[in-house]
Design an enzyme around this catalytic site. Structure first.
Site, PDB file in Angstrom:
ATOM      1  N   THR A   1       0.829  -1.205   0.000  1.00 59.28           N
ATOM      2  CA  THR A   1       0.000   0.000   0.000  1.00 59.28           C
ATOM      3  C   THR A   1       0.863   1.255   0.000  1.00 59.28           C
ATOM      4  O   THR A   1       0.578   2.227  -0.707  1.00 59.28           O
ATOM      5  CB  THR A   1      -0.918   0.000   1.237  1.00 59.28           C
ATOM      6  OG1 THR A   1      -1.799  -1.122   1.168  1.00 59.28           O
ATOM      7  CG2 THR A   1      -1.743   1.268   1.300  1.00 59.28           C
TER       8      THR A   1
ATOM      9  N   HIS B   1       2.204   1.998  -3.408  1.00 57.89           N
ATOM     10  CA  HIS B   1       1.187   2.638  -4.256  1.00 57.89           C
ATOM     11  C   HIS B   1       1.085   4.126  -3.937  1.00 57.89           C
ATOM     12  O   HIS B   1       0.996   4.970  -4.837  1.00 57.89           O
ATOM     13  CB  HIS B   1      -0.174   1.978  -4.046  1.00 57.89           C
ATOM     14  CG  HIS B   1      -0.307   0.612  -4.628  1.00 57.89           C
ATOM     15  ND1 HIS B   1      -0.300   0.378  -5.981  1.00 57.89           N
ATOM     16  CD2 HIS B   1      -0.461  -0.603  -4.045  1.00 57.89           C
ATOM     17  CE1 HIS B   1      -0.439  -0.928  -6.214  1.00 57.89           C
ATOM     18  NE2 HIS B   1      -0.525  -1.537  -5.048  1.00 57.89           N
TER      19      HIS B   1
END
EC number: 1.1.1.103
Length: 348
Positions: free
Chosen positions: A40, A43
């Site tokens: 995450t 990203h």
């Protein structure tokens, strides 16, 4: 305080000075010691389409952490200053149907630490007391404590179905897939196979005790079944990769009545042979996060009762760097050839 900060809607982070967060009445303020780098976070750093659709910058990212409690709000009941803790990164509303039914991991109003609110890539982080996990076992090191969040993903996925005597296929030998090997072994699985294309990760899987590490650029899962002496297919599947070819090949290699737990997030649509899912009577279950807080109790109990599992989960941390070298840490994590990368925030 020092923090990895995303100042606006663009790629990258900056290591800058930011105001320390303040604890509300029911909150706990934690001095961060270590943080894990998650997919995450990659990203969010690259500011891809997923990040643009879910992140409201400015933001301090980071949700995998271990630290020491330095301040508590006036309404905090159990957590004490000086406690060594990790944190559940999903903050729930407590009043939706699922929350009231005790299914907090299914809260429809979940807010994620380091995604929708400031997170742990900083010297201090504040979360509600209800999200704090106090470590009672002194053998939990700062590095191990930093990966309780992804370890919880592995435990939630692996324990979704009974494993005693079952043959298990794990697709994706990233850190969570690697930890799932140790959990499945602890829970009584018979044969365990894992797939990937990274030679270093497959070698780490072998060190963690997998029965067969399959390089799917060179071998198909069907051939691996024969090598394992299997005759009827895998009983349990754990899809950890999100790769578009992983789930279809898993389905092709499941025994009739097999059960699949899916944690990997696909970046594109996957073509599924639904006729096979129906006629082979397969069960497929989506997994997100951790069960609150049954998964946390299971994690702590397994680590404190099984020295082999404790050592194997700890071994998944392959790179530990000072937070001042965060750029190198993100490069290592993005390369996808090792285990978990942990940043040390005690350097400040």
């Amino acid at each position: 305080m020092k923090a990895l900060y995303k100042a606006g809607a663009h790629a990258g982070f900056e290591l800058v000075d930011r105001p320390e967060p303040e604890a509300g009445p029911g909150d706990v303020k934690i001095r961060v010691m270590t943080t894990g780098i998650c997919g995450t976070d990659l990203h969010i750093q690259s500011w891809d389409a997923w990040a643009q659709g879910i992140i409201n910058a400015p933001l301090i990212a980071g949700h995998e952490f271990y630290g020491e409690v330095v301040e508590i709000g006036e309404d905090v009941l159990d957590v004490k200053v000086g406690d060594r803790v990790s944190g559940e990164g999903h903050i729930v509303c407590g009043i939706c149907r699922n929350c009231r039914a005790g299914r907090k991991q299914m809260c429809i109003n979940t807010v994620s630490v380091g995604v929708q609110r400031d997170g742990a890539f900083a010297e201090y982080v504040v979360i509600p007391e209800t999200n704090v996990w106090v470590h009672q076992d002194p053998s939990v090191t700062p590095e191990l404590g930093a990966i309780f969040d992804p370890f919880g993903n592995a435990v939630h996925t692996a324990l979704s179905f009974p494993l005693v005597g079952e043959d298990v296929l794990i697709t994706g030998a990233g850190p969570i897939g690697l930890m799932a090997i140790a959990v499945a072994r602890h829970a009584g699985a018979r044969k365990i196979a894992i797939t990937d294309i990274s030679a270093p990760r497959l070698e780490l899987a072998r060190k963690l005790g997998v029965d067969l590490a399959i390089d799917v650029s060179k071998m198909r899962v069907k051939d691996a079944q024969r090598e394992l002496g299997m005759r009827e297919g895998f009983d349990i599947g754990m899809e950890m990769s999100g790769h578009p070819t992983a789930l279809p090949e898993m389905i092709d290699n499941m025994n009739h009545g097999g059960r699949i737990a899916m944690l990997g997030l696909p970046s594109q649509s996957i073509d599924i042979d639904w006729g096979k899912v129906v006629t082979h009577m397969l069960t497929m279950k989506g997994i997100y996060g951790r069960e609150m807080f049954e998964t946390w109790y299971a994690m702590s109990a397994m680590l404190s009762s099984n020295p082999v599992l404790h050592a194997n989960i700890s071994a998944v941390v392959t790179d530990s760097l000072p937070a001042t070298d965060w750029e190198k840490g993100f490069e290592v994590a993005r390369a996808g050839v090792g285990g978990k990368v942990v940043l040390d925030w005690t350097v400040f």
